[in-house]
Write an enzyme that holds these catalytic residues in place. Structure first.
Site, mmCIF file in Angstrom:
data_model
loop_
_atom_site.group_PDB
_atom_site.id
_atom_site.type_symbol
_atom_site.label_atom_id
_atom_site.label_comp_id
_atom_site.label_asym_id
_atom_site.label_seq_id
_atom_site.Cartn_x
_atom_site.Cartn_y
_atom_site.Cartn_z
ATOM 1 N NE ARG A 113 -3.265 -3.418 -1.484
ATOM 2 C CZ ARG A 113 -2.669 -4.184 -0.576
ATOM 3 N NH1 ARG A 113 -1.353 -4.329 -0.618
ATOM 4 N NH2 ARG A 113 -3.354 -4.804 0.362
ATOM 5 C CG HIS A 170 -5.291 0.735 -4.650
ATOM 6 N ND1 HIS A 170 -4.921 0.636 -3.324
ATOM 7 C CD2 HIS A 170 -6.248 -0.208 -4.835
ATOM 8 C CE1 HIS A 170 -5.626 -0.308 -2.743
ATOM 9 N NE2 HIS A 170 -6.421 -0.840 -3.637
ATOM 10 C CE1 TYR A 186 -6.425 -3.985 -3.186
ATOM 11 C CE2 TYR A 186 -8.579 -4.723 -2.457
ATOM 12 C CZ TYR A 186 -7.523 -3.851 -2.362
ATOM 13 O OH TYR A 186 -7.569 -2.832 -1.444
ATOM 14 C CE LYS A 241 -6.518 -0.538 4.583
ATOM 15 N NZ LYS A 241 -7.810 -0.748 3.906
ATOM 16 C CG HIS A 271 -6.230 -8.282 1.114
ATOM 17 N ND1 HIS A 271 -6.268 -8.658 -0.220
ATOM 18 C CD2 HIS A 271 -6.050 -6.937 1.104
ATOM 19 C CE1 HIS A 271 -6.129 -7.600 -0.982
ATOM 20 N NE2 HIS A 271 -5.978 -6.546 -0.200
ATOM 21 N NE ARG A 274 -3.645 -2.159 2.758
ATOM 22 C CZ ARG A 274 -3.416 -3.293 3.421
ATOM 23 N NH1 ARG A 274 -2.237 -3.465 4.022
ATOM 24 N NH2 ARG A 274 -4.342 -4.225 3.503
#
Length: 307
Positions: A258, A255, A290, A189, A281, A165
């Protein structure tokens, strides 16, 4: 009571007691939203996520003009419909708002401030599955050729080969990178660390970039001027957009790298569980969203396994 009642009876008893005793009474001046946001912070949500939750729920509360504990399903349905009509919002945006409301009211239910979440009766908003663009091998090469600095070339290679990211990239320090093993440790995250891996080309260009720097900044990537300030998300987004324009490539943004990595990994046979780990994830459904598998590979697989 666990020794006397079976699970079904225990659940029925819990529901009966909640109905009899009623929801927890809020104290005067008690801010339920603030308590909820604190709970999400303890769970490890990022400051950006918490700010998004707060802005969304405060807007909802202002529009409804009634206490959270008195909100009903019809109030929320009307709010979502009005929001979509007035702002022309997409179904994805509306479902994101629904999910945030669901999280908040479920927390109120779990904490006994309400008997039942009003979002329970609001179903997930159906959204169209749109295949988003990825970068081809040729486009990646053109982007590399468009780079005028060693820093930009290293950034393009690192994004392309790791799929990290953009927020993870800007937080990287030199000490987080192991050039010998071609890997680096990123903070994802929820403040979860994970290793990501880069190829030989990224190693070569990253080494050249670091060797060209005379500053003592711990940041892996810094501004091109003499300030040696850590690079920001906005500056990378702007730089990639400019590189895309000069290379004649539509909509180049962090993005997209990614999504490209995820799609290429799936197309080349990498197990989806490993792609999930690579991208960091929490849910495999996100990885599948994705990674849009190349249709030509689906055709080839059909001929291989089904004919």
């Amino acid at each position: 009571m666990q020794g006397l009642l079976d699970p079904h009876q225990l659940k029925h008893l819990t529901i009966t007691l909640r109905q009899a005793l009623g929801p927890k009474q809020t104290e005067p001046g008690q801010d339920l939203l603030a308590l909820f946001l604190t709970a999400k912070e303890v769970e490890g949500c990022s400051s950006k996520t918490i700010a998004y939750y707060e802005a969304t729920l405060r807007h909802m509360n202002t529009a409804l003009a009634k206490p959270y504990t008195q909100v009903e399903s019809d109030n929320l349905r009307r709010y979502l419909n009005d929001y979509e009509v007035k702002r022309g919002s997409s179904k994805v945006t509306i479902d994101n708002i629904r999910r945030i409301m669901s999280s908040f009211f479920s927390w109120l239910e779990d904490e006994d401030y309400i008997v039942k979440s009003p979002v329970r009766r609001i179903r997930r908003v159906k959204t169209a599955q749109v295949t988003k663009e990825v970068l081809s091998d040729e486009e990646l090469e053109v982007l590399r050729d468009a780079c005028e600095s060693k820093r930009d070339l290293a950034i393009v290679d690192l994004l392309a080969s790791t799929g990290m990211r953009i927020g993870e990239l800007v937080r990287l320090d030199r000490k987080d990178v192991n050039l010998h093993e071609r890997e680096c440790l990123v903070m994802g995250k929820g403040n979860k660390q994970r290793p990501v891996y880069f190829d030989a080309r990224a190693k070569l260009h990253l080494t050249e970039y670091l060797s060209s720097r005379a500053d003592k900044s711990p940041a892996l990537f810094v501004a091109l001027d003499s300030s040696a300030r850590r690079i920001t998300v906005g500056s990378i987004e702007l730089r990639l957009r400019d590189l895309g324009r000069s290379a004649g490539i539509n909509r180049v943004h962090p993005h997209k790298f990614r999504r490209t990595l995820a799609t290429h990994a799936i197309d080349k046979g990498m197990p989806i569980e490993q792609v999930q780990k690579l991208l960091g994830h929490a849910k495999i459904d996100t990885t599948m969203y994705y990674a849009m598998v190349n249709q030509s590979n689906v055709k080839a697989s059909h001929r291989k396994y089904l004919e």
